[in-house]
Design a protein around this motif. Sequence first.
Motif, PDB file in Angstrom:
ATOM      1  N   LYS A  15       0.823  -1.215   0.000  1.00  0.00           N
ATOM      2  CA  LYS A  15       0.000   0.000   0.000  1.00  0.00           C
ATOM      3  C   LYS A  15       0.861   1.271   0.000  1.00  0.00           C
ATOM      4  O   LYS A  15       0.641   2.210   0.780  1.00  0.00           O
ATOM      5  N   GLY A  16       1.858   1.270  -0.891  1.00  0.00           N
ATOM      6  CA  GLY A  16       2.706   2.438  -1.053  1.00  0.00           C
ATOM      7  C   GLY A  16       3.765   2.606   0.017  1.00  0.00           C
ATOM      8  O   GLY A  16       4.406   3.664   0.103  1.00  0.00           O
ATOM      9  N   GLU A  59       5.084   6.657   0.033  1.00  0.00           N
ATOM     10  CA  GLU A  59       4.707   7.536  -1.079  1.00  0.00           C
ATOM     11  C   GLU A  59       3.525   8.405  -0.664  1.00  0.00           C
ATOM     12  O   GLU A  59       2.710   8.014   0.183  1.00  0.00           O
ATOM     13  N   SER A  60       3.425   9.554  -1.253  1.00  0.00           N
ATOM     14  CA  SER A  60       2.452  10.557  -0.804  1.00  0.00           C
ATOM     15  C   SER A  60       1.007  10.080  -0.899  1.00  0.00           C
ATOM     16  O   SER A  60       0.156  10.516  -0.133  1.00  0.00           O
ATOM     17  N   LYS A  61       0.679   9.203  -1.848  1.00  0.00           N
ATOM     18  CA  LYS A  61      -0.701   8.735  -2.006  1.00  0.00           C
ATOM     19  C   LYS A  61      -1.013   7.500  -1.176  1.00  0.00           C
ATOM     20  O   LYS A  61      -2.118   6.965  -1.240  1.00  0.00           O
ATOM     21  N   SER A  62      -0.052   7.041  -0.419  1.00  0.00           N
ATOM     22  CA  SER A  62      -0.282   5.883   0.436  1.00  0.00           C
ATOM     23  C   SER A  62      -1.240   6.244   1.566  1.00  0.00           C
ATOM     24  O   SER A  62      -1.202   7.354   2.096  1.00  0.00           O
ATOM     25  N   PRO A  63      -2.109   5.300   1.977  1.00  0.00           N
ATOM     26  CA  PRO A  63      -2.985   5.583   3.132  1.00  0.00           C
ATOM     27  C   PRO A  63      -2.204   5.833   4.420  1.00  0.00           C
ATOM     28  O   PRO A  63      -2.719   6.462   5.337  1.00  0.00           O
ATOM     29  N   PHE A  64      -0.956   5.370   4.471  1.00  0.00           N
ATOM     30  CA  PHE A  64      -0.138   5.609   5.653  1.00  0.00           C
ATOM     31  C   PHE A  64       0.432   7.031   5.686  1.00  0.00           C
ATOM     32  O   PHE A  64       0.996   7.436   6.707  1.00  0.00           O
TER      33      PHE A  64
END
Length: 655
Positions: free
Chosen positions: A627-628, A643-648
Amino acid sequence: MFIVKYLTKFRFLLYVGFIICVTLVTWNPYWYNFFLSYETRTVSSDINYTNDEYTPREYNSQSDIRISEIYPNCGLKRQCPDDSFPVHIYTGQDKNDRPKLCVQGKYLGGGGRGLNIAVVEARYLQLVTLQTFDLYSQNSSSLELWLSTSLREDDIIIAFTFDEASRELSKRAKTILYHLGSGRIQDLRYRSQWYMISQKGIDGGFTPLETITYARADRWGKVIDERLCVPRKIIPLVISPDYPLHNNPARERLCSSFTELQCEDFCQPAKRHEPIVSSLLTNRSLIGNIVFSTPMVVVAGRSLKTLVLTLESIVAQPGIQSSSVLVFYSDKKSSYLVPPLVGVFGFRSVPVNISNKTGPNAVLFQGLRYVKNNFSRKKYVMVLEEGLLLSPDYLFYMAQMASVMEMDDTILAVSAWNPHGYKGCSGDVHLAYRAEDFPGLGTLLRMDMVTRHMLNEADDCCSAPFYKYDEGWPQILRRYKDGAIIIPDVSRVLRRPSDLTSISAGDLGIFRTARSTNKEADAWIERPHELTKGRYFQKLAGLVQSSITVHLTNDDLELCQNGGNIAMKVMLSQLRNKVFVVFYRETGNDNSTSAHYYQPILAKYVKCFQVYVPYIDSKWHAQTMYKGLFRLTLGTNTVLLIESKSPFAKNKYKS
C-alpha cells in the motif's frame, strides 16, 4: 548365680542369631549360594573383589526379572567356555517387533521402547536387574542417576535399544556410557539399533562387544540378532574398533560411479559410508502442522553438485517426510544421474517430458501438474526452484506462516526469500511482513491458486522466473482482492553465486550482491498473527505514528547516489530501536501507489539506506511494497519509505 544368669542370656542370643541365619539362607538365594557352594566361590579367587563392593543386594523389585522362556544355552550351538556365559540379544525390526534378551538360558520378560539395560554381577554370574528407560517421551535424567549410583565395580552391563532411544538421550548420559566402554554411543541417531556388553571399571578402554546399525529414510536400522559367549572379565580395547564399511552401500556405489561427485564433500572417504537420516521433529508444538505433509516440488537442474547440496539441506529439516519430497528432472543426461542420487536420500524422482516448451519454469509447471493430479486433496504445495539451499529453519518458518495462511485467505503465498534482503538492510530473523507483489523463491503456494491461475494461464502468467518483477507473476495477486504474500526480513533460502550460469546478465546483481540468509535452527517469527490483513495495517499505522520523520534534501539524495551521505550512516548507527519514516512523491503517474509501477524517485531514496538498486532495462521496481509503503531493517532500527498517495501518509505527509 551370676554365671547361670549370664549363660542363660547368652543362650538366648545364640537362639536368636541362629533363627536370623536360617531366615537369610532360605529367603535370599545369594546367601544360599554363598554358604552352600564353596567351590563356586573359589573359581575366580584370583580376581580382586572387595567385601564392600560385593555385599548382598536384592533383585530389582520394579521388574522382578520375569522369566518368559527357558531355552538351553540361549540357542548357541556350543557350550560357552569356562568363565563365560551365553547371551542372546534381539533388538526388533521395528516398534511392533518386541526385543528379546536371554541370559544363561533364560529369556527375560519386560523390556520396551528406549534403552534396556541388564546387569550381571561378575563373581557368580547372576542377573541382578533389568531396567528400561523410555528415551522417546521422557528425558534421560533417571538413566543418568541410575548409571551413576547403581553399578558396582566389575558389574557386566548388557545395554540395547528398542524402537527409538536417541531422541532424549542427553550428552551427559552418552558421556557416562562412553566411560563404561562404549565407542559408538556418540553416533546413536534416530531409530538406530545399538547394543553394548561392557563392564564397570573398563574406563579408559572400549568394549569389543558393541554394534550399531543406522536408520535409512523412514526405516529402522537393521535388526541386531546376536548370540555370543560373554566372558566374566571383558578385556578392553585401547582404541574403538573401526566402523564397519559399507554402512550405506547405495551412497558408496553412487560416489564410485559418478565422477562429478567424487571430489565433493558428499563423497569424501570419511563420509561416503555414512547413512542419510531424516531429521526428527523435536518441537512438539508443531506436531500435526499441515506444512509437514505438504508436497515439496524440487526442480533438478544441470548441476549434480548443487542438487546434492539442495537435498542435504532438505533432509536436515526437522520433521521432513521423505514421501512428500518430489524431485523433477527432464534433461536426458539426468535420467541416469538424478534417480540414484535422489534414492540415496529416500526421496522420489519423477521424470517429466517438456516437449518443445522452454523457459525457466517448464519443469516446475510439470511438477505442479503432477502434484495436482496425484495430491488433489492437498491444500498447499512448496516449490524449490533449481539451485536453492534451505536455511536450517526453512520448514519451521513455513510451519509458522502456514498457521497464518489458515487464518487469512488473502495471503496467497509465503516466500522464503526477501528480494531486498541484502546485508546491511536486512537483519531481523524474527520479522516477516506482507507485500503486494509476487517475489518468491522457495515458496509455499495455495493449491487453489495454482490450479485456477498458474496452471491454466502458465504461458501468459508465469513464464518468467519467480523473482522477476514485470513479467506475469504480479498479475496473480491482482486476481484476488487484497491479495498479499508474506516475506521474511532475513531470507530462508540461498542461491550461490557459482550456480548462476542460467541467470541472465541483467539479473546477476540481484544474487551476487552480498545477502543475509538465516543460519539459526529455531528463529521464530515474532507475533505471526499480526500478519493478517487488518492487524498488519494497524501495526504499520502504529509504527508510522510513533516514527521519527527524516527529511532528505536534493543534496542529500545526490550524496546518497555516490555513497557519500556519512551523516545518515552515523545517525542510524548511533540510534537503536527507532522507527524512521521518509515521505516522498513519485512523479509522472497518478497510480504511483501501485505495487507494479516503476519508481525512480524511490530508487534514489533507498540508496540512502544501503539498499542495492538493480537497474534492468533502465527500470527499477520495489518488490516488497505494501500500500505504497517500503519497509527495511537497519540494525535494530526500522525504516519506512512512504509515497504521498499511500494511506499511511495521511496526516503525516509534508510536501
